[in-house]
Scaffold this active site. Structure first.
Site, short mmCIF file in Angstrom:
data_model
loop_
_atom_site.label_atom_id
_atom_site.label_comp_id
_atom_site.label_asym_id
_atom_site.label_seq_id
_atom_site.Cartn_x
_atom_site.Cartn_y
_atom_site.Cartn_z
N GLY A 7 0.82 -1.21 0.00
CA GLY A 7 0.00 0.00 0.00
C GLY A 7 0.85 1.26 0.00
O GLY A 7 1.50 1.54 1.00
N PRO A 8 0.86 2.01 -1.13
CA PRO A 8 1.68 3.22 -1.20
C PRO A 8 0.93 4.48 -0.75
O PRO A 8 1.03 5.52 -1.37
CB PRO A 8 2.04 3.29 -2.69
CG PRO A 8 0.84 2.70 -3.37
CD PRO A 8 0.17 1.75 -2.40
N GLY A 9 0.15 4.37 0.31
CA GLY A 9 -0.53 5.54 0.87
C GLY A 9 0.47 6.35 1.68
O GLY A 9 1.68 6.10 1.66
N GLY A 12 2.42 4.17 4.30
CA GLY A 12 3.27 3.21 3.58
C GLY A 12 4.50 3.89 3.01
O GLY A 12 5.61 3.37 3.10
N ASN A 103 -5.09 1.49 10.58
CA ASN A 103 -5.93 2.15 11.58
C ASN A 103 -7.07 1.23 12.01
O ASN A 103 -7.53 0.41 11.23
CB ASN A 103 -6.59 3.39 10.96
CG ASN A 103 -5.84 4.66 11.28
OD1 ASN A 103 -5.05 4.71 12.22
ND2 ASN A 103 -6.10 5.70 10.52
N LYS A 185 -5.46 3.87 20.75
CA LYS A 185 -5.41 4.61 19.48
C LYS A 185 -6.82 4.74 18.89
O LYS A 185 -7.18 5.80 18.36
CB LYS A 185 -4.48 3.86 18.52
CG LYS A 185 -4.43 4.41 17.09
CD LYS A 185 -3.42 5.53 16.95
CE LYS A 185 -3.51 6.29 15.64
NZ LYS A 185 -3.09 5.59 14.46
N ASN A 189 -8.70 8.05 17.56
CA ASN A 189 -9.23 8.16 16.20
C ASN A 189 -10.74 8.36 16.17
O ASN A 189 -11.26 9.04 15.29
CB ASN A 189 -8.87 6.91 15.38
CG ASN A 189 -7.41 6.85 14.98
OD1 ASN A 189 -6.77 5.83 15.11
ND2 ASN A 189 -6.87 7.95 14.52
N ASN A 193 -10.95 11.64 13.92
CA ASN A 193 -11.14 11.35 12.50
C ASN A 193 -12.50 11.75 11.94
O ASN A 193 -12.57 12.52 10.97
CB ASN A 193 -10.81 9.88 12.21
CG ASN A 193 -9.32 9.60 12.38
OD1 ASN A 193 -8.67 10.21 13.21
ND2 ASN A 193 -8.78 8.69 11.61
N ASN A 253 -1.78 18.49 10.39
CA ASN A 253 -2.22 17.32 9.63
C ASN A 253 -3.72 17.30 9.36
O ASN A 253 -4.53 17.71 10.18
CB ASN A 253 -1.87 16.05 10.43
CG ASN A 253 -1.79 14.84 9.55
OD1 ASN A 253 -1.19 14.89 8.48
ND2 ASN A 253 -2.41 13.78 9.95
O1 PAF Z 1 -5.79 8.69 11.28
C1 PAF Z 1 -5.02 9.65 11.47
O2 PAF Z 1 -5.00 10.64 10.73
C2 PAF Z 1 -4.01 9.57 12.60
O3 PAF Z 1 -4.23 8.37 13.27
C3 PAF Z 1 -4.04 10.72 13.58
C4 PAF Z 1 -3.18 10.37 14.80
C5 PAF Z 1 -5.44 11.08 14.01
C6 PAF Z 1 -3.32 11.92 13.02
O4 PAF Z 1 -3.98 12.55 11.98
#
Ligand code: PAF
Length: 313
Positions: A7-9, A12, A103, A185, A189, A193, A253
């Protein structure tokens, strides 16, 4: 060690590119044309938290080109797990280790159909990384990677992997409580997310809007209740404080779910908040905030073609 990244995401590319400093790394892509383009474009290029670097790693869509591997790292979306393992079949020998860095939860049961428990490692990584083009990534924030075996034992291969990860600049630890790490985690998320996917805000902005923070806190509080009922040992004392610190650490991010929604792709909602709902149902715990988030994200992903874009109809 021969390592295959499936997987080149965004993740990856980050892991593959960094590991290629210390090991033989291949990228296995289901799309042959994209694999060719990644090679033509000189492999992987990264800018951001791990510096500015390029890694010329070979990419292919044919597992037979690579041959048997010591380690396969799954970086595909959770809903592509079965397809990815079938694709990687020619790289898997009896003692190949499969490490998932995907994830969520739920896909691990699928991996077990292909790999003996003793060869299966589960990893959780907190890097904030965004795919900005094929083989091109923006590394918004570094984070720790934690690896373990679901049975709680730590095979020699896990120690070897930890060494290579650390030598490559991926800060990595081993854990005998990987289930707790996974749930810890998942809880992060399940707040960040879907809420970022719905509001289209970057991680760093989410907790600065009180109305938005309130929704995240609601989803996280429900998820913690479910985890506690399942006797999961979380790896932090204060989940709400932890969510806040992850938002800060990965501030620039776009969460992976926001990236999916912006690219009009299917999301991993079933493997994140969906897991909380299924588990909560079995315990009889109400989870209205998570239910609402699941419904809204599912609505978005099933109606990309019908959305009003503000330009007209
Ligand atoms: O899914 C994601 O994007 C990551 O797990 C996280 C830690 C929320 C950072 O964006």
């Amino acid at each position: 060690m021969r390592i295959v990244i499936v997987g080149p995401g965004a993740l990856g590319c980050l892991v593959g590119g960094l590991l290629s400093k210390k090991a033989e790394v291949w990228l296995l892509d289901r799309d042959p044309k994209r694999a060719e383009r990644i090679i033509k474009n000189q492999g992987i290029t990264c800018q951001g938290a791990s510096g500015k670097w390029t890694a010329k790693i070979p990419a292919t869509a044919k597992a037979a080109d690579i041959g048997e591997a010591d380690l396969i790292i799954l970086c595909v979306k959770a809903y592509h797990t079965k397809e990815a393992l079938l694709h990687a079949r020619d790289c898997i020998r009896k003692d190949t280790t499969v490490l998932t860095l995907q994830n969520g939860l739920g896909h691990i049961e699928v991996i077990k159909e292909f790999v003996d428990e003793q060869n299966l490692l589960v990893g959780v990584t907190n890097h904030g990384v965004t795919l900005i083009g094929e083989g091109q990534i923006q590394h918004a924030g570094t984070g720790e990677t934690i690896i373990g075996n679901l049975e709680g034992f730590l095979p020699a291969r896990a120690r070897q992997i930890r060494e290579i990860f650390n030598e490559s600049g991926l800060d990595t630890k081993l854990s005998r409580n990987i289930k707790g790490v996974l749930w810890s985690k998942l809880i992060i998320n399940c707040g960040i997310n879907p809420v970022s996917a719905l509001t289209r805000l970057k991680n760093g902005q989410l907790m600065h809007q009180e109305t938005c923070a309130e929704v995240i806190r609601g989803a996280v509080t429900e998820a913690v209740r479910v985890a506690k009922r399942g006797r999961v040992q979380l790896v932090y004392d204060d989940p709400l404080a932890k969510v806040e610190s992850v938002c800060e650490a990965t501030g620039p991010n776009r969460s992976s779910m926001l990236q999916d929604v912006l690219a009009r792709k299917k999301t991993e909602i079933d493997f994140i908040n969906g897991v909380i709902l299924r588990q909560a149902r079995s315990y009889g715990i109400p989870t209205p905030v998570n239910q609402l988030l699941v419904n809204l994200v599912k609505t978005i992903e099933s109606s990309y073609g019908e959305m009003v874009d503000g330009q007209g109809s």
